[in-house]
Design an enzyme around this catalytic site. Structure first.
Site, mmCIF file in Angstrom:
data_model
loop_
_atom_site.group_PDB
_atom_site.id
_atom_site.type_symbol
_atom_site.label_atom_id
_atom_site.label_comp_id
_atom_site.label_asym_id
_atom_site.label_seq_id
_atom_site.Cartn_x
_atom_site.Cartn_y
_atom_site.Cartn_z
ATOM 1 N N ARG A 35 0.727 -1.282 0.185
ATOM 2 C CA ARG A 35 -0.080 0.011 0.082
ATOM 3 C C ARG A 35 0.828 1.213 -0.149
ATOM 4 N NH1 ARG A 35 -4.874 -1.874 4.004
ATOM 5 N NH2 ARG A 35 -6.211 -2.422 2.356
ATOM 6 N N LYS A 199 -20.161 -16.081 0.169
ATOM 7 C CA LYS A 199 -21.558 -15.751 0.791
ATOM 8 C C LYS A 199 -22.302 -15.127 -0.446
ATOM 9 C CE LYS A 199 -21.296 -15.905 5.812
ATOM 10 N NZ LYS A 199 -21.207 -14.993 6.759
ATOM 11 N N GLY A 355 -10.709 -8.349 -1.909
ATOM 12 C CA GLY A 355 -9.255 -8.710 -0.933
ATOM 13 C C GLY A 355 -8.864 -10.153 -1.482
ATOM 14 N N GLY A 378 -12.991 -2.996 -0.155
ATOM 15 C CA GLY A 378 -14.316 -2.455 0.015
ATOM 16 C C GLY A 378 -14.698 -1.417 -0.945
HETATM 17 P P1 ADP Z 1 -13.296 -11.472 -2.313
HETATM 18 O O1 ADP Z 1 -12.590 -10.968 -0.883
HETATM 19 O O2 ADP Z 1 -12.364 -11.232 -3.453
HETATM 20 O O3 ADP Z 1 -14.519 -10.386 -2.501
HETATM 21 P P2 ADP Z 1 -14.941 -13.082 -0.919
HETATM 22 O O4 ADP Z 1 -14.374 -12.568 0.462
HETATM 23 O O5 ADP Z 1 -16.163 -12.727 -1.079
HETATM 24 O O6 ADP Z 1 -13.997 -12.849 -1.879
HETATM 25 O O7 ADP Z 1 -14.773 -14.785 -0.839
HETATM 26 C C1 ADP Z 1 -13.708 -15.247 -0.645
HETATM 27 C C2 ADP Z 1 -13.566 -16.593 0.478
HETATM 28 O O8 ADP Z 1 -14.745 -17.383 -0.333
HETATM 29 C C3 ADP Z 1 -12.404 -17.476 0.458
HETATM 30 O O9 ADP Z 1 -12.104 -17.591 1.787
HETATM 31 C C4 ADP Z 1 -12.787 -18.818 -0.069
HETATM 32 O O10 ADP Z 1 -12.270 -19.823 0.703
HETATM 33 C C5 ADP Z 1 -14.271 -18.959 0.026
HETATM 34 N N1 ADP Z 1 -14.923 -19.843 -0.685
HETATM 35 C C6 ADP Z 1 -14.808 -20.037 -2.189
HETATM 36 N N2 ADP Z 1 -15.371 -21.028 -2.673
HETATM 37 C C7 ADP Z 1 -15.936 -21.706 -1.447
HETATM 38 C C8 ADP Z 1 -16.678 -23.153 -1.235
HETATM 39 N N3 ADP Z 1 -16.915 -23.853 -2.220
HETATM 40 N N4 ADP Z 1 -17.073 -23.131 0.138
HETATM 41 C C9 ADP Z 1 -16.731 -22.292 1.026
HETATM 42 N N5 ADP Z 1 -15.787 -21.330 0.822
HETATM 43 C C10 ADP Z 1 -15.577 -20.824 -0.343
HETATM 44 MG MG MG Z 2 -12.936 -11.319 1.108
#
Ligand code: ADP
Ligand code: MG
Length: 397
Positions: A35, A199, A355, A378
């Site tokens: 950063r 989620k 992230g 975010g």
């Molecule tokens: P980002 O930070 O890029 O926006 P998210 O925080 O929404 O991404 O999602 C990342 C998380 O999703 C990771 O920790 C990953 O382990 C989890 N994940 C991905 N696929 C699965 C799955 N099939 N079951 C449980 N967790 C999952």
């Molecule tokens: Mg995330």
């Protein structure tokens, strides 16, 4: 775009907001200075113009409404000296005569870092009086803190109103804004969004906003099992938000209505344990046995995704395909990263944000093959939800 590029800041006192919220270990050693390095082009430009810079930054989440020794920016000040090769004036004292004097005495090319801006309780409330006090330290404002652009805080947004004709994006912010606008205004088609993560609830806003904009929507990660269960699939112990199934159906209905093609990967890699040593199998995504959990997409899905991705002119990727943190479940995410990088090589424009997604792309050493990797987790996600970011708006208006 109000860019610093075309301005000569010689002799000016620039108030610069950056995102220096770096991770540190127990001994306050900075473990990743990405950063800080990302704002170096802006700092170097201002210094070489002959400006003096008063830097504002936050660190962690202070709670006490005043100085907290554990959250001092002192280690950051020291590291900034190494990065710039210059003395960085720093005091743990908060706004007052000493800080005012230090800022006033800065000479051309000199840098001062203010103590953690969140030690002031007004900062996160967007307090106008605090913004005004800060504004008096300099004669113009540059915002390079994209990571905090979704916050309407005194130093990230409110302060801009005290410099109606003298407020600018730093290089980092300018680059983020330019790329995000490219993505959302008139993207070359087909435009494919690949949305994953754990989620549905954390991605609803993005899915809804993108419905009107994309040609293809690929739904991956843990969140796709809420969709799969909603249409009657058997998902075993896979992650699922039962209370979001109705919404998943509604989203699919709306995509049908709008002619958005959506893709739910057909096969899954499932495991009998959340560990690297688990037993694994490839099964159809809608036929996961009761005691098994889906961890990643399968090979057939990878093939299908490759085709969609390689045929796209614009790609937005947010959210890993599987539990990529565990090597045994990282293959799908790695494959997607490779296809997206290949598509960029063929001239597509691809943006990666979030992230975990950015961490995955970096881990796979493909970040520099992408057209654009967002630095703001975010902030980027809120932009994709269609929200106007206060930090951007404050400079533009
Ligand atoms: P980002 O930070 O890029 O926006 P998210 O925080 O929404 O991404 O999602 C990342 C998380 O999703 C990771 O920790 C990953 O382990 C989890 N994940 C991905 N696929 C699965 C799955 N099939 N079951 C449980 N967790 C999952
Ligand atoms: Mg995330």
């Amino acid at each position: 775009m109000k860019s610093i590029k075309d301005i000569n800041f010689k002799g000016r006192k620039v108030l610069l907001r950056v995102d220096f919220n770096v991770p540190v270990d127990d001994n306050k050693n900075i473990t990743d200075d990405t950063r800080m390095r990302e704002s170096m082009p802006t700092i170097n430009k201002l210094v070489s113009d002959g400006a003096s810079i008063i830097i504002m930054a936050h660190f962690g989440r202070p709670k006490k409404g005043g100085f907290e020794p554990e959250l001092t920016l002192e280690p950051v000040a020291k590291h900034l000296e190494e990065l710039t090769g210059r003395k960085v004036y720093f005091t743990q004292e908060l706004l007052g005569p000493k800080v005012t004097e230090m800022a006033a005495n800065l000479k051309e090319g000199e840098i001062m870092l203010l103590e953690n801006i969140r030690f002031y309780p007004g900062e996160t409330k967007g307090d106008e009086e605090l913004a005004e006090q800060l504004s008096k330290l300099g004669d113009c404002y540059v915002n390079d803190a994209f990571g905090a652009a979704h916050r309407e805080h005194s130093s990230t947004a409110v302060i801009a109103k005290f410099f109606p004709n003298d407020k600018y994006f730093g290089f980092l912010m300018e680059n983020e804004v330019r790329n995000l606008e490219k993505l959302m205004q008139n993207p070359p088609r087909p435009f494919t969004a690949i949305i994953g993560g754990s989620k549905v609830s954390s991605k609803i806003g993005i899915l809804e906003n993108l419905l009107d904009k994309v040609d293809n929507m690929v739904i991956i990660g843990g969140m796709r099992y809420t969709f799969t269960k909603a249409i009657g699939g058997k998902i075993g112990k896979s992650i699922c938000e039962d209370d979001k199934m109705e919404l998943a159906l509604e989203l699919m209905r709306r995509m049908d209505e709008k002619g958005v093609k959506y893709f739910l990967p057909s096969d899954s890699l499932i495991a009998d344990d959340f560990s690297n040593n688990a037993n694994t199998k490839i099964v159809p995504s809608n036929a996961v046995p009761d005691d098994w959990e889906s961890m990643d997409i399968g090979p057939e899905s990878c093939k299908m995704l490759k085709e969609v991705i390689m045929n796209s002119k614009t790609i937005l990727w947010n959210g890993p395909a599987g539990v990529f943190e565990i090597p045994a479940f990282s293959k799908g995410t790695k494959e997607i990263a490779t296809y997206v990088a290949e598509a960029c090589g063929k001239g597509a424009f691809a943006a990666v944000g979030g992230g975990d997604s950015v961490a995955a792309v970096k881990q796979m050493q493909l970040a520099d093959k992408m057209s654009y990797v967002s630095t703001g987790g975010g902030a980027m996600l809120e932009y994709l939800e269609g929200k106007e970011l206060p930090g951007i708006k404050a400079i533009k208006e």
